[in-house]
Motif scaffolding. Sequence first.
Motif, PDB file in Angstrom:
ATOM      1  N   ARG A 129       0.868  -1.033   0.137  1.00  0.00           N
ATOM      2  CA  ARG A 129      -0.025  -0.003  -0.035  1.00  0.00           C
ATOM      3  C   ARG A 129       0.843   1.280   0.163  1.00  0.00           C
ATOM      4  O   ARG A 129       1.342   1.638   1.062  1.00  0.00           O
ATOM      5  N   PHE A 183      10.381   5.729   4.397  1.00  0.00           N
ATOM      6  CA  PHE A 183       9.041   5.127   5.121  1.00  0.00           C
ATOM      7  C   PHE A 183       9.656   3.507   5.551  1.00  0.00           C
ATOM      8  O   PHE A 183      10.520   3.020   5.025  1.00  0.00           O
ATOM      9  N   TRP A 201       7.908  -0.203   7.718  1.00  0.00           N
ATOM     10  CA  TRP A 201       6.615  -0.776   8.074  1.00  0.00           C
ATOM     11  C   TRP A 201       7.201  -2.205   8.735  1.00  0.00           C
ATOM     12  O   TRP A 201       8.101  -2.765   8.436  1.00  0.00           O
ATOM     13  N   ALA A 235       3.412   8.935  -3.520  1.00  0.00           N
ATOM     14  CA  ALA A 235       4.727   8.508  -3.608  1.00  0.00           C
ATOM     15  C   ALA A 235       4.981   7.459  -4.252  1.00  0.00           C
ATOM     16  O   ALA A 235       4.122   6.518  -4.728  1.00  0.00           O
ATOM     17  N   PRO A 281       2.293   4.885  -0.034  1.00  0.00           N
ATOM     18  CA  PRO A 281       1.749   6.274   0.397  1.00  0.00           C
ATOM     19  C   PRO A 281       1.117   7.089  -0.877  1.00  0.00           C
ATOM     20  O   PRO A 281       1.496   7.024  -1.676  1.00  0.00           O
ATOM     21  N   ASP A 282       0.331   8.150  -0.463  1.00  0.00           N
ATOM     22  CA  ASP A 282      -0.490   8.795  -1.363  1.00  0.00           C
ATOM     23  C   ASP A 282       0.746   9.653  -2.024  1.00  0.00           C
ATOM     24  O   ASP A 282       1.493  10.557  -1.352  1.00  0.00           O
ATOM     25  N   ALA A 291      11.713   7.179  -0.417  1.00  0.00           N
ATOM     26  CA  ALA A 291      10.790   7.906  -1.439  1.00  0.00           C
ATOM     27  C   ALA A 291      11.514   8.666  -2.384  1.00  0.00           C
ATOM     28  O   ALA A 291      12.609   9.199  -2.188  1.00  0.00           O
ATOM     29  N   THR A 332      10.211   5.652  14.084  1.00  0.00           N
ATOM     30  CA  THR A 332       8.680   6.640  14.007  1.00  0.00           C
ATOM     31  C   THR A 332       8.757   7.332  15.240  1.00  0.00           C
ATOM     32  O   THR A 332       7.886   8.132  15.503  1.00  0.00           O
ATOM     33  N   VAL A 368       1.450  -0.837   7.371  1.00  0.00           N
ATOM     34  CA  VAL A 368       1.584   0.150   6.129  1.00  0.00           C
ATOM     35  C   VAL A 368       2.796   1.190   6.172  1.00  0.00           C
ATOM     36  O   VAL A 368       3.223   1.296   7.170  1.00  0.00           O
ATOM     37  N   PRO A 369       3.252   1.516   5.168  1.00  0.00           N
ATOM     38  CA  PRO A 369       4.483   2.313   5.057  1.00  0.00           C
ATOM     39  C   PRO A 369       4.014   3.591   5.749  1.00  0.00           C
ATOM     40  O   PRO A 369       2.958   4.421   5.535  1.00  0.00           O
ATOM     41  N   THR A 370       4.979   3.780   6.879  1.00  0.00           N
ATOM     42  CA  THR A 370       4.788   5.066   7.772  1.00  0.00           C
ATOM     43  C   THR A 370       6.260   5.997   7.532  1.00  0.00           C
ATOM     44  O   THR A 370       7.392   5.089   7.363  1.00  0.00           O
ATOM     45  N   ARG A 371       6.074   7.026   7.416  1.00  0.00           N
ATOM     46  CA  ARG A 371       7.048   8.076   7.267  1.00  0.00           C
ATOM     47  C   ARG A 371       8.105   8.108   8.598  1.00  0.00           C
ATOM     48  O   ARG A 371       7.666   7.982   9.652  1.00  0.00           O
TER      49      ARG A 371
END
Length: 788
Positions: free
Chosen positions: A243, A270, A272, A248, A245-246, A264, A282, A291-294
């Motif tokens: 999934r 990112f 996960w 990216a 990131p929007d 990115a 994080t 899900v991928p998180t910055r």
Amino acid sequence: MPAPVPGAAAADPAALTPDSGPVAGGTEVAFPAPNGVTFSGLWLGTLHTLALGSDGQAYAWGSNGSGQLGTGKAGGSRVPVRVALPAGVTLTQLDAGGEFSVALASNGSVFAWGANTEGQLGNGTREGSAVPVRVELPAGVAATSVVAGEYHVLALGDDGGVYGWGKDDSSQLGDGGTGFGTRRLTPVRAHSPEGVTFAHLSAGSYHSLALTAEGIAYAWGDNMHGQLGNGTTDGSLAPTAVRMPDGATFTELHAGGHYSVAVASDGGLFSWGANNHGQLGTGSAEGYLPVPTRVAAPEGVEFVTVVPGGTRSDPDTDRAGAGGYHTLALTTEGEALAWGRNMEGQLGDGSQSDSAIPIAVRLPAGVQVAELAAGTFHSAALTERGAAFGWGMNVSGQVGDGTAGPASLFVLEPSPVAMGVTVTGVTFDGDPGTALAERGNNAWQVVTPAHAAGTVDAVVAWEQFGIQRAPVSYPGGYTYVAPASLTIGGTKIVAPVEHGAPGLGEVSAEAWDVTVTTESGATAVISGDEAVTLDTGTVYTVGERGNGGSAGLADAAASTDNYARKGEISCVDAAGGALPATVFDPVAGTILIAEDAAESVNAPLSCEITNQAAHVSFVTKHGDGATVAPSGDWLLTLEAEREPGSGAGPESVARTVALAGDATTVAARPGSYALSARAPSGSAVRGIERLRTGETECARHANSPEQAPRFCWEGVGAGENAVETITVAQGRHEVFRVLSTSPGEPIQLPQTGASVAWSWVAGGAGLLVLGLGVLGARAGQRKVWVRR
């Protein structure tokens, strides 16, 4: 200076310094260390490390319990050792699995070695190998990249397919395999989505990742901690989309132990999956993220690379790595950051405290990092110059700095991997140099052997990682120089005595030899028609000696011993110019031509020594009578004790100069003498005077003292048995006048030229008389005048 001709390595063209020296050898020569093998990539496993050398060979260090170092020998290594590749094989990429290693050859073949319990060597067996064995790729398929997980391997084929082998119980090979004990002993093709082609691969502990050329991520295998990034914890038998990131896309994608990370397109990071040690960066160290998180990077910081899991994907983009529980990343400014588990010091910040956000790695000042890599519990960095640093757990020597013992179990800050070059010998035209030593700053030194004059090849033998390398040769790199020939001549000068006595000729200069003498005592004559060649580097003392010949003697009474050196020795060059102080010391009379100064000295050299004697005469004066030449039994004695002998010799002699009525003028060596006189029978010496030859008006009477006025005489002694010390000056004609009286005659006091007190000693009574005058005395009374 000729450039070196390298074998397996090159050397700095600066080469040998100095590049010439004497044929006697003994010159200390400095030279750069041969340019050894550098590293172009690093890959870290659980307890071992791999590196790709600039020579296309693989190097390994750390644990070797399963043969993962590939040396074919038992036992690990705490410094890099070369992998025993098949002859002719060169590599383009490596990767380290849990206890095994894989490599991609330049022809697309894949090799593997180490543990094989899950078939991770891909050769159709489960037998481990301590040396590389060829993976059985499908016919006609050549690999373009290869990556290793903990127990499985993925390769990207030149046909666009993804191939995998090894453990497959979570379908980490992407072929649909499941169930405990599932493994593939040879490569199988993954089920890629219709129309999707992968450009990069990465393998974690039990999951795999792939990235398309468009920057879209796919994942498959185990998903217990959300490491597939699809929003669930359900595993996948084949590649499924992450999934994203929007807005990216990813430029890099890597699988860690049970988590994943990506760079990115905007330079952000990112992550996960599992986060039990804060490895996602994080700011938290709890739970997992599906899900991928910055990543919580410092504000304004952008990244060029990040990789978890100690695995690598494509050799063109692999620049960082992550262990099972920690992550490393490189910023666009070249700074290395780390986060996650740090119990073993793998974050490299000098502590053993975990961090859930990126912190700086303490790399040495000035180190420019090209890429980073991380194993399960240790980390490494590759510099832009191809050197490596390691830190973290070092139980098996996987840091590679060569240290051992309890203090080195955990290396908390980056330490240099032992990549040093060792010079084992240097020869000059085949003759070995001596005193070989490392001098620091990547340089060595050696002392040259003796050799005939001429230019020779210098050859440097060396080794690295315990391997003897092809020697580095410097054709015509060193020149042996014959001793410089500088000739020297000498001249003897005899200076005449001022107002010298008639009939006393000077000794000819031919009665002396001008010489040079070495520190060992070897003496050579340089005067007359003689000439001597001086060797460079030898100290010579310029001197003189009487040669014992009679041809130079003006008369039988003359002697070279009557002469003393006048002033300092003079030595000049061919143009008459003064010699540099580094060449000639006039005080010591020494000459030294340094090897590097011979060409700058204008030869031949010429040295000049001047000698000069003194003349001594005496006359008498009886009572008030005239000054006359003595006759009969008169005697004037000058005695010098332990005065220097001839001008050349160091010996001392006791010298006596005696003047009698029949020899009233003699030559004498300048110096201090004890003066005494004796009168004939019937007369008594009452004093001695000296002509003031230091005064022009008086000096002109040196050869006619009978005409010298009274003021030209000064008293220097009194009494027949009195002894006075006087100095016979060099270059002067010294004239003495002995004063005498007969018993009962009045005494003429010696002239002093000043108000001087004289005492009349008679019967113990003293009379002090100021000035000059004549005193009478009774007949039979003895009078002795003594100057006070």
